[in-house]
Write an enzyme that holds these catalytic residues in place. Structure first.
Site, PDB file in Angstrom:
ATOM      1  N   ASP A   9      40.643 -41.062 -47.706  1.00  0.00           N
ATOM      2  CA  ASP A   9      39.651 -40.072 -47.339  1.00  0.00           C
ATOM      3  C   ASP A   9      39.250 -40.373 -45.888  1.00  0.00           C
ATOM      4  OD1 ASP A   9      37.518 -38.202 -47.575  1.00  0.00           O
ATOM      5  OD2 ASP A   9      36.155 -39.853 -48.045  1.00  0.00           O
ATOM      6  N   ASP A  11      35.901 -39.147 -43.921  1.00  0.00           N
ATOM      7  CA  ASP A  11      34.482 -39.399 -43.653  1.00  0.00           C
ATOM      8  C   ASP A  11      33.914 -40.409 -44.642  1.00  0.00           C
ATOM      9  OD1 ASP A  11      34.367 -37.408 -41.546  1.00  0.00           O
ATOM     10  OD2 ASP A  11      34.529 -35.931 -43.147  1.00  0.00           O
TER      11      ASP A  11
HETATM   12 MG   LIG Z   1      34.154 -39.226 -47.838  1.00  0.00          MG
END
Ligand SMILES: [Mg+2]
Ligand SMILES: [Zn+2]
Length: 197
Positions: A9, A11
């Site tokens: 992922d 962020d």
């Molecule tokens: Mg995230």
């Protein structure tokens, strides 16, 4: 033999989340200037690639759909990320993004798509295009949506976060129990390299 990968992922894993005080939300960076690489990320990605894992970004980026920033600014943020990683000697083998959102303000992006995590579409597409075997692979993320997407694709999963059982009820409700929890990407990489196979 098909390749093994660690899907990341973005962020909260590669870069810090940003507190947007005026809107009262914690979200992705809305400008390149708000992008901050998290500590240890470059080293983690280097080590995983040295051990033969492809490192592949799999990220929901509904910010354009929501009108938070333009496609051009998204490109600037992406450039900033790649510069910051390169400065740490790290590179991504692939980047896969979902730009959709079911309630998007931008009509073209208002899609109930198979690629928005918690659905596994991004990981499955990356696996097909890059010759990756999900059963030899991991998904690392800071949200239960990442865990669900990883499990849905047939990967093992690591949740980044603090060890607090506020999460336990949610993991039960969402049926999204990770294989492990780690405090940051470097710790997660060490877990993968020490027992991941
Ligand atoms: Mg995230
Ligand atoms: Zn999508």
């Amino acid at each position: 033999m098909a390749a093994k990968a660690v899907f990341l992922d973005r962020d909260g894993v590669i870069n810090a989340l940003v507190y947007h005080q005026e809107q009262g939300i914690i979200d992705s960076p809305f400008t390149a200037g708000q992008f901050r690489l998290l500590p240890g990320v470059g080293e983690a990605i280097r080590k995983l690639r040295e051990a033969g894992y492809k490192v592949v970004l799999a990220s929901n980026q509904p910010g354009i759909a929501k009108g938070n920033f333009s496609l051009e600014v998204f490109g600037e943020i992406r450039d900033r990320m790649k510069e910051a990683l390169a400065a740490a000697g790290a590179f991504l083998d692939g980047e896969y993004y979902c730009f959709h959102h079911p309630e998007a303000r931008v009509e073209a992006l208002r899609v109930d798509c198979p690629c928005r995590k918690p659905r596994p579409g991004l990981l499955l597409r990356a696996s097909q295009e890059m010759g990756i075997d999900p059963s030899r692979s991991w998904m690392v993320g800071d949200g239960l949506t990442d865990i669900k997407a990883g499990k849905g694709a047939g990967c093992r999963t690591i949740l980044l976060g603090r060890m607090k059982c506020e999460l336990c009820r949610l993991m039960d409700e969402e049926d999204a129990h990770p294989d492990a929890i780690a405090s940051n990407l470097l710790t997660a990489a060490q877990l993968i390299l020490n027992g991941g196979g």
